[in-house]
Design a protein around this motif. Structure first.
Motif, PDB file in Angstrom:
ATOM      1  N   ASP A   1      18.952  12.192  78.611  1.00  0.00           N
ATOM      2  CA  ASP A   1      17.539  12.563  78.560  1.00  0.00           C
ATOM      3  C   ASP A   1      17.429  13.846  77.745  1.00  0.00           C
ATOM      4  N   ALA A   2      17.004  13.719  76.500  1.00  0.00           N
ATOM      5  CA  ALA A   2      16.997  14.866  75.590  1.00  0.00           C
ATOM      6  C   ALA A   2      15.954  15.916  75.946  1.00  0.00           C
ATOM      7  N   ARG A   3      15.009  15.596  76.823  1.00  0.00           N
ATOM      8  CA  ARG A   3      13.963  16.564  77.181  1.00  0.00           C
ATOM      9  C   ARG A   3      14.403  17.569  78.239  1.00  0.00           C
ATOM     10  N   LYS A   4      15.505  17.344  78.890  1.00  0.00           N
ATOM     11  CA  LYS A   4      15.946  18.266  79.928  1.00  0.00           C
ATOM     12  C   LYS A   4      16.383  19.585  79.319  1.00  0.00           C
ATOM     13  N   ASP A   5      16.074  20.672  80.031  1.00  0.00           N
ATOM     14  CA  ASP A   5      16.445  21.995  79.547  1.00  0.00           C
ATOM     15  C   ASP A   5      17.959  22.153  79.554  1.00  0.00           C
ATOM     16  N   GLY A   6      18.476  22.737  78.494  1.00  0.00           N
ATOM     17  CA  GLY A   6      19.904  23.001  78.392  1.00  0.00           C
ATOM     18  C   GLY A   6      20.739  21.815  77.985  1.00  0.00           C
TER      19      GLY A   6
ATOM     20  N   GLU B   1      13.792  13.166  69.535  1.00  0.00           N
ATOM     21  CA  GLU B   1      13.123  14.184  68.718  1.00  0.00           C
ATOM     22  C   GLU B   1      12.819  15.446  69.508  1.00  0.00           C
ATOM     23  N   ALA B   2      13.422  15.621  70.680  1.00  0.00           N
ATOM     24  CA  ALA B   2      13.180  16.799  71.518  1.00  0.00           C
ATOM     25  C   ALA B   2      13.535  18.074  70.757  1.00  0.00           C
ATOM     26  N   PRO B   3      12.882  19.196  71.073  1.00  0.00           N
ATOM     27  CA  PRO B   3      13.114  20.438  70.306  1.00  0.00           C
ATOM     28  C   PRO B   3      14.570  20.895  70.270  1.00  0.00           C
TER      29      PRO B   3
ATOM     30  N   THR C   1      14.882   6.455  71.634  1.00  0.00           N
ATOM     31  CA  THR C   1      13.425   6.325  71.645  1.00  0.00           C
ATOM     32  C   THR C   1      12.801   7.582  71.061  1.00  0.00           C
ATOM     33  N   VAL C   2      11.634   7.423  70.454  1.00  0.00           N
ATOM     34  CA  VAL C   2      10.850   8.540  69.943  1.00  0.00           C
ATOM     35  C   VAL C   2       9.398   8.320  70.345  1.00  0.00           C
ATOM     36  N   ASP C   3       8.682   9.431  70.518  1.00  0.00           N
ATOM     37  CA  ASP C   3       7.277   9.369  70.904  1.00  0.00           C
ATOM     38  C   ASP C   3       6.354   9.980  69.866  1.00  0.00           C
TER      39      ASP C   3
ATOM     40  N   LEU D   1       5.954  13.913  80.807  1.00  0.00           N
ATOM     41  CA  LEU D   1       5.009  14.988  81.092  1.00  0.00           C
ATOM     42  C   LEU D   1       5.594  16.012  82.050  1.00  0.00           C
ATOM     43  N   MET D   2       6.308  15.546  83.061  1.00  0.00           N
ATOM     44  CA  MET D   2       6.855  16.453  84.058  1.00  0.00           C
ATOM     45  C   MET D   2       7.987  17.309  83.513  1.00  0.00           C
ATOM     46  N   THR D   3       8.661  16.848  82.496  1.00  0.00           N
ATOM     47  CA  THR D   3       9.756  17.623  81.914  1.00  0.00           C
ATOM     48  C   THR D   3       9.307  18.454  80.718  1.00  0.00           C
ATOM     49  N   GLY D   4       8.008  18.437  80.400  1.00  0.00           N
ATOM     50  CA  GLY D   4       7.504  19.203  79.265  1.00  0.00           C
ATOM     51  C   GLY D   4       7.055  20.592  79.680  1.00  0.00           C
TER      52      GLY D   4
END
Length: 431
Positions: A190-195, A245-247, A271-273, A306-309
């Motif tokens: 999950d690329a959106r997770k911090d770290g 595409e996460a930062p 996946t990309v959004d 949304l919850m991980t943003g």
């Protein structure tokens, strides 16, 4: 006796008599003086005319320069005079140099004001999204499983990578596709997770695949990915990355391309959004990734995304002082902790709320060592990193250069939560 009158001799009285008196002629000196005067007059007139023209021209130039300068100053100085700008600049420099805490307080007050106007009831939002009718999406999943999943397996076996894009969350599609990969070695990220970035992925591959290829000192991420690619010769791994595409992943795409260069060993389905997500790759990287673009419009609300943003609208801004947790989210986090980590959670917030100041790392380590929670500083850091990833605390560096920790969960919420777990926050204090 009267004096006799003396009559003067007049030439005009008798015109017949010619005057024998010679007429005085102008001397050469006088003639020369008159000529010089005429030249000077003409030169003076020419010089005067020339000076008048130059003065008019100079006056016009001065007026043009003045107008231009005034326009430029008005634009760059925002309608203020130079003295006013200098005064405000000095005051600003003095404030920055002298008191940086005021700026931070202003930022915090702005963030607090924004969050006050944009509060959102996250549990209600979660319940509303969860109760939404998903029968259409379930039918779509069945259709994908019957018709599309076999094609995707052929794409991966042929050396291509898959990029899923479209409207709506595609997380459940990858979860369903995991069933097709049960007989293979795969890794879900999950690329959106911090770290969680490219280095964490390479470290996980190295440990789980037993490659014995740790990162070396002063080794770049690209060279480390190249070394892991060589070590994986003869093995196979399928990577499943949500929101590639996460930062935190945008600057490490070159290392990912290096890892995927061995198409027989490493395969990718991602996946990309974002609509412009493909801009993170250049033409050379796109050519090396061998993507097969698959459009999947699920029209599902991306709850997990949304919850991980960091949405301020939902109160999930990590910079704000407002709590980003609820009782349910803390409970889910609590269940994932070991017993020592649960004790550390209570100990940290007890020290933090007692002093209402950031807790120094070594002070926390000494307290944790006395309570037999952590025996080494590395073990404590490992536990605290998990707290940081779940937005329980933030890690900063103090003025003395030492690490310090600050809680980002409200006192009221922590107190109620620990009381529900029969671990009151002030139990040790009363003892």
């Amino acid at each position: 006796m009267p004096r006799p009158k003396i009559l003067k001799r007049s030439v005009a009285a008798n015109p017949a008599i010619k005057s024998e008196i010679p007429v005085k002629k102008s001397t050469p000196e006088k003639t020369g003086k008159r000529k010089i005067t005429e030249k000077e007059n003409s030169a003076a007139r020419n010089l005067t005319e020339k000076l008048e023209d130059e003065m008019e021209h100079m006056a016009f130039e001065d007026e043009s320069v003045t107008m231009a300068q005034s326009a430029i100053e008005n634009y760059f100085m925002q309608g203020k005079s130079a003295n006013e700008r200098m005064n405000t600049a000095k005051a600003r420099r003095g404030r920055r140099a002298g008191n940086l805490e005021e700026d931070e307080e202003d930022d915090d007050s702005v963030s607090k004001m924004i969050t006050e106007f944009t509060k959102c009831d996250l549990p209600s939002l979660r319940d509303y999204i969860s109760d939404k009718d998903s029968s259409k999406f379930e039918k779509q999943l069945e259709n994908l499983e019957e018709k599309e999943f076999p094609k995707w397996m052929i794409y991966l076996a042929s050396g291509f990578n898959i990029l899923l894009h479209g409207v709506g969350s595609k997380r459940q599609i990858l979860t369903k596709f995991e069933e097709e990969l049960s007989q293979y070695t795969y890794m879900r990220v999950d690329a959106r997770k911090d770290g969680l970035n490219m280095k964490a992925l390479l470290n996980a591959i190295n440990e789980n695949m037993n490659l014995n290829c740790p990162v070396k000192r002063s080794q770049t991420t690209i060279s480390w990915a190249r070394a892991i690619k060589r070590k994986m010769h003869g093995q196979q791994l399928i990577l499943m990355i949500d929101n590639i595409e996460a930062p935190d992943w945008r600057n490490d795409q070159e290392a990912l391309c290096e890892l995927l260069e061995n198409r027989e060993s490493v395969k990718l389905i991602a996946t990309v959004d974002h609509i412009n997500s493909t801009f993170i790759w250049n033409s050379r990287q796109v050519a090396s990734l061998f993507f097969v673009h698959v459009t999947v419009n699920t029209f599902e609300i991306p709850l997990q995304e949304l919850m991980t943003g960091d949405s301020r609208l939902l109160g999930l801004d990590s910079r704000s002082n407002q709590s980003v947790h609820t009782m349910s989210s803390l409970d889910a986090f609590w269940k994932s902790l070991a017993s020592n980590s649960q004790k550390l959670f209570r100990l940290f917030f007890q020290m933090y709320f007692d002093t209402k100041k950031p807790v120094k790392f070594w002070d926390l380590f000494n307290a944790a060592k006395d309570d037999f929670i952590a025996s080494t500083d590395s073990a404590l850091r490992t536990q605290l990193v998990e707290f940081k990833d779940h937005r329980v605390l933030k890690w900063t560096r103090g003025d003395d250069g030492n690490d310090q920790l600050s809680g980002i969960v409200e006192l009221k919420l922590v107190t109620e939560f620990l009381e529900s777990k029969n671990m009151p926050l002030d139990e040790k204090r009363d003892e």
